[in-house]
Design an enzyme around this catalytic site. Structure first.
Site, PDB file in Angstrom:
ATOM      1  N   GLU A 198      -7.855  -4.919  -0.560  1.00  0.00           N
ATOM      2  CA  GLU A 198      -8.405  -5.692  -1.681  1.00  0.00           C
ATOM      3  C   GLU A 198      -8.457  -7.181  -1.395  1.00  0.00           C
ATOM      4  O   GLU A 198      -9.283  -7.891  -1.955  1.00  0.00           O
ATOM      5  CB  GLU A 198      -7.565  -5.470  -2.955  1.00  0.00           C
ATOM      6  N   HIS A 245       0.854  -1.191   0.000  1.00  0.00           N
ATOM      7  CA  HIS A 245       0.000   0.000   0.000  1.00  0.00           C
ATOM      8  C   HIS A 245       0.882   1.230   0.000  1.00  0.00           C
ATOM      9  O   HIS A 245       1.908   1.243   0.680  1.00  0.00           O
ATOM     10  CB  HIS A 245      -0.922   0.004   1.232  1.00  0.00           C
TER      11      HIS A 245
HETATM   12  C1  LIG Z   1      -0.426  -0.770  -4.074  1.00  0.00           C
HETATM   13  C2  LIG Z   1       0.932  -0.511  -4.723  1.00  0.00           C
HETATM   14  C3  LIG Z   1       0.700   0.092  -6.108  1.00  0.00           C
HETATM   15  C4  LIG Z   1       1.699   0.490  -3.823  1.00  0.00           C
HETATM   16  O1  LIG Z   1       2.888   0.784  -4.439  1.00  0.00           O
HETATM   17  P1  LIG Z   1       4.025   1.675  -3.771  1.00  0.00           P
HETATM   18  O2  LIG Z   1       3.748   1.965  -2.358  1.00  0.00           O
HETATM   19  O3  LIG Z   1       4.225   2.823  -4.679  1.00  0.00           O
HETATM   20  O4  LIG Z   1       5.234   0.701  -3.715  1.00  0.00           O
HETATM   21  P2  LIG Z   1       6.346   0.562  -4.796  1.00  0.00           P
HETATM   22  O5  LIG Z   1       5.737   0.313  -6.144  1.00  0.00           O
HETATM   23  O6  LIG Z   1       7.276   1.719  -4.647  1.00  0.00           O
HETATM   24  O7  LIG Z   1       7.059  -0.757  -4.285  1.00  0.00           O
HETATM   25  C5  LIG Z   1       8.018  -0.789  -3.239  1.00  0.00           C
HETATM   26  C6  LIG Z   1       8.746  -2.109  -3.308  1.00  0.00           C
HETATM   27  O8  LIG Z   1       7.867  -3.147  -2.905  1.00  0.00           O
HETATM   28  C7  LIG Z   1       7.632  -4.065  -3.976  1.00  0.00           C
HETATM   29  N1  LIG Z   1       6.202  -4.363  -4.006  1.00  0.00           N
HETATM   30  C8  LIG Z   1       5.194  -3.504  -3.767  1.00  0.00           C
HETATM   31  N2  LIG Z   1       4.017  -4.148  -3.827  1.00  0.00           N
HETATM   32  C9  LIG Z   1       4.290  -5.434  -4.102  1.00  0.00           C
HETATM   33  C10 LIG Z   1       3.466  -6.565  -4.297  1.00  0.00           C
HETATM   34  N3  LIG Z   1       2.147  -6.504  -4.210  1.00  0.00           N
HETATM   35  N4  LIG Z   1       4.085  -7.744  -4.583  1.00  0.00           N
HETATM   36  C11 LIG Z   1       5.412  -7.814  -4.668  1.00  0.00           C
HETATM   37  N5  LIG Z   1       6.247  -6.766  -4.492  1.00  0.00           N
HETATM   38  C12 LIG Z   1       5.685  -5.584  -4.220  1.00  0.00           C
HETATM   39  C13 LIG Z   1       8.060  -3.346  -5.233  1.00  0.00           C
HETATM   40  O9  LIG Z   1       8.485  -4.263  -6.231  1.00  0.00           O
HETATM   41  C14 LIG Z   1       9.180  -2.488  -4.723  1.00  0.00           C
HETATM   42  O10 LIG Z   1      10.319  -3.289  -4.597  1.00  0.00           O
HETATM   43  P3  LIG Z   1      11.797  -2.635  -4.806  1.00  0.00           P
HETATM   44  O11 LIG Z   1      11.992  -1.753  -3.605  1.00  0.00           O
HETATM   45  O12 LIG Z   1      12.676  -3.831  -4.822  1.00  0.00           O
HETATM   46  O13 LIG Z   1      11.768  -1.875  -6.088  1.00  0.00           O
HETATM   47  C15 LIG Z   1       1.744  -1.815  -4.833  1.00  0.00           C
HETATM   48  O14 LIG Z   1       1.998  -2.320  -3.552  1.00  0.00           O
HETATM   49  C16 LIG Z   1       1.069  -2.872  -5.720  1.00  0.00           C
HETATM   50  O15 LIG Z   1       1.267  -2.864  -6.930  1.00  0.00           O
HETATM   51  N6  LIG Z   1       0.269  -3.797  -5.095  1.00  0.00           N
HETATM   52  C17 LIG Z   1      -0.456  -4.775  -5.837  1.00  0.00           C
HETATM   53  C18 LIG Z   1      -1.758  -4.194  -6.374  1.00  0.00           C
HETATM   54  C19 LIG Z   1      -2.789  -3.961  -5.304  1.00  0.00           C
HETATM   55  O16 LIG Z   1      -2.966  -4.775  -4.398  1.00  0.00           O
HETATM   56  N7  LIG Z   1      -3.496  -2.819  -5.420  1.00  0.00           N
HETATM   57  C20 LIG Z   1      -4.539  -2.425  -4.494  1.00  0.00           C
HETATM   58  C21 LIG Z   1      -4.122  -1.226  -3.701  1.00  0.00           C
HETATM   59  S1  LIG Z   1      -5.207  -0.837  -2.376  1.00  0.00           S
END
Ligand SMILES: CC(C)(COP(=O)(O)OP(=O)(O)OC[C@H]1O[C@@H](n2cnc3c(N)ncnc32)[C@H](O)[C@@H]1OP(=O)(O)O)[C@@H](O)C(=O)NCCC(=O)NCCS
Length: 398
Positions: free
Chosen positions: A336, A283
Site C-alpha cells: 500500500e 503484512h
Molecule cells: C496488515 C496488518 C493488518 C497485518 O496484521 P497481522 O500480521 O495480523 O499483525 P498483528 O496485528 O498480529 O500485529 C503484530 C504486532 O505488530 C504490530 N503492528 C502490526 N502492524 C503494525 C503497523 N502498521 N504499525 C505499528 N505496529 C504494527 C502490532 O501492534 C502487533 O504488536 P504486538 O505484538 O506488540 O501486539 C497490520 O500490519 C496493519 O494493521 N497494518 C496497517 C494497515 C495496512 O497497511 N494494511 C494494508 C495491508 S496490505
C-alpha cells in the site's frame, strides 16, 4: 493440502480443532491459481513469478493466465484477447451508463463512496439480469459472468467517479489496453505512455495474492452456490476495510500530513504514543520486504517528483522506528505504501485508490470463484468456540 484431501469416511466426522486467530497460516483449500511465500518475499501467479509477469506481459495476458491457466501462446492470441476485453468494456458501458446516473440521482454527491456505489452497480446488474446461482449455470455461463464482472468493475469505477463529480461519463475505447482505457475513462484524456505503463504494472502486481480476505470472501460466498455477482459484491465489501484494501489513501495521507523530512520522526513517534498503526507497514504473510512494494517503489522513483523523496525518507524512518518500538515483528513496507504514490503519479485521484485495487483484484476474485465452483466445491462451514454464559439456563418468564 491436508484440509482438502480428507477421505469420504472422515467427511462427516466432528472435528474439534483449534486454529490461530484469523485462520493465520491455516490451509483451507487447494489452489492452482497462485501463492505467496512470505519468508522469501516471493509471490506467483500460477507457475510464474508475478513480478516477472508484470515486467514482461500485459494485464490482459495475466487475465488469461489467471482464468484459463495458460498465457496466450503468441501475439495473435494476445491481441485477440485484448480485443475481447475491449468488447466486454463496450458492452459493460451500455449498462453502466444507464444505471449509474440512476444510482446517484438525488444523492448528496459529496458523501458518495465510489467503492460502495460499485457494489450497488454490480448487484444491480446481477439483479436486473437475473444472474442465477452458479449451481444452475453451465461452465461457459459462469465464465461469461466472471469476464463481465471484470469489465464492469473498470468501466463502473470510472463512470461512478465522473458522475459523482458532475462530469460526462467517458465511453470505452475498445482498441486500447485495459489499463490505459481505464485511466482514460477516469481522467477523460489519453494518458502518456509512461503513466499508462506505471498504472498497468500496479494492476499487474495486485491481481491476486493468495487467500487474502477478499479472495477468501469471494470463495466462501461462491461455495454456497450463490451467483457470481453476490460473490464479487461480497469481495468488494471485504476489500473496502482499512486493514485490507482500504489503506492506500491513508498511507499517502500520512506522508502528506508529515509534509517535511524533519517532521517524520516526531510525527511517527507521536503515532506510536497514541497506540496507532502506521498505514502501509506490516503484512499478515510477509516477514521480509513485500516484492510488490519493491517494484512499485522503483516505478515511483522513475516517475519522480518531490513526493517520492519525502516518501522514501518516511519509509526509512518508519522502518527504523518499527524495529525500535516493535522489535522482532518483521514489520516492513507493504504494497500500500508505494501503490498510492504510483497511482497518484499516474493520474488516479486519491479517492480511487481502493476502487482501482478492485479493478485488478476482480480478475483474481473471479479466477478463484471459477476454481471454487469447478473443482469439487464444498461449502465453507467452520465453527466457533462458544464463550458465553453456560447453556442451557432457564428462560425467564415475564
Ligand atoms: C496488515 C496488518 C493488518 C497485518 O496484521 P497481522 O500480521 O495480523 O499483525 P498483528 O496485528 O498480529 O500485529 C503484530 C504486532 O505488530 C504490530 N503492528 C502490526 N502492524 C503494525 C503497523 N502498521 N504499525 C505499528 N505496529 C504494527 C502490532 O501492534 C502487533 O504488536 P504486538 O505484538 O506488540 O501486539 C497490520 O500490519 C496493519 O494493521 N497494518 C496497517 C494497515 C495496512 O497497511 N494494511 C494494508 C495491508 S496490505
Amino acid at each position: 493440502m491436508a484440509a482438502a484431501t480428507e477421505s469420504a469416511s472422515s467427511r462427516n466426522a466432528v472435528l474439534d480443532v483449534e486454529v490461530p486467530r484469523g485462520l493465520k497460516g491455516v490451509k483451507v483449500a487447494q489452489t492452482e491459481i497462485g501463492n505467496v511465500r512470505g519468508a522469501e518475499g516471493f509471490f506467483h501467479y500460477r507457475q510464474y513469478d508475478a513480478t516477472e509477469l508484470a515486467k514482461l506481459r500485459t494485464l490482459e495476458d495475466i487475465w488469461v493466465l489467471m482464468h484459463e491457466g495458460e498465457l496466450p501462446a503468441d501475439q495473435a492470441a494476445s491481441d485477440a484477447f485484448r480485443a475481447r476485453a475491449g468488447a466486454l468494456r463496450v458492452a459493460a458501458f451500455e449498462q453502466v451508463s444507464q444505471l449509474v446516473p440512476g444510482l446517484l440521482a438525488g444523492a448528496d454527491l459529496s458523501r458518495v463512496d465510489v467503492l460502495a456505489t460499485l457494489r450497488a452497480l454490480i448487484a444491480a446488474v446481477g439483479a436486473r439480469e437475473g444472474w442465477k446461482p452458479w449451481l444452475d449455470l453451465s461452465s461457459d455461463e459462469i465464465k461469461d459472468q466472471c469476464s463481465r464482472a471484470v469489465a464492469l468493475t473498470a468501466v463502473g469505477v470510472a463512470a461512478i467517479y465522473r458522475v459523482k463529480h458532475g462530469r460526462e461519463m467517458v465511453a470505452p475505447d475498445a482498441t486500447l489496453p485495459h489499463a490505459t482505457d481505464y485511466l482514460r475513462m477516469v481522467t477523460g484524456e489519453l494518458p502518456s505512455a509512461d503513466k499508462a505503463a506505471a498504472l498497468e504494472k500496479y494492476l499487474d502486481l495486485t491481481v491476486d495474492h493468495g487467500f487474502n480476505a477478499s479472495t477468501f470472501t469471494a470463495r466462501v460466498v461462491a461455495s454456497t452456490g450463490a451467483d457470481v455477482s453476490s460473490a464479487v459484491v461480497a469481495a468488494i465489501g471485504s476489500l473496502s476495510g482499512p486493514l485490507h484494501g482500504g489503506a492506500p489513501s491513508r498511507a499517502l495521507a500520512m506522508v502528506d500530513e508529515i509534509g517535511t523530512k524533519e517532521n517524520a520522526e516526531p510525527f511517527i513517534r507521536a503515532m506510536f504514543a497514541r497506540g496507532e498503526r502506521l498505514m502501509g507497514f506490516g503484512h499478515p504473510v510477509y516477514t521480509t520486504m513485500d516484492p510488490r512494494s519493491v517494484m512499485l517503489g522503483g516505478i515511483a522513483d522513475t516517475l519522480g517528483g518531490d513526493q517520492i523523496e519525502l516518501a522514501r525518507h518516511v519509509e526509512q524512518t518508519s522502518l527504523d522506528l518499527l524495529e525500535e518500538v516493535k522489535p522482532g515483528r518483521g514489520l516492513k513496507t507493504n504494497v500500500e505504501f508505494y501503490a498510492a504514490l504510483v497511482m497518484r503519479s499516474a493520474g488516479i485521484p486519491d479517492e480511487l485508490f481502493t476502487p482501482t485495487f478492485a479493478v485488478s483484484r476482480v480478475i483474481g476474485w473471479t479466477a478463484n470463484i471459477r476454481e471454487q465452483v469447478e473443482n469439487d466445491n464444498r461449502i465453507f462451514r467452520p465453527s466457533a468456540e462458544y464463550v458465553g454464559p453456560e447453556a442451557p439456563q432457564t428462560v425467564p418468564t415475564i
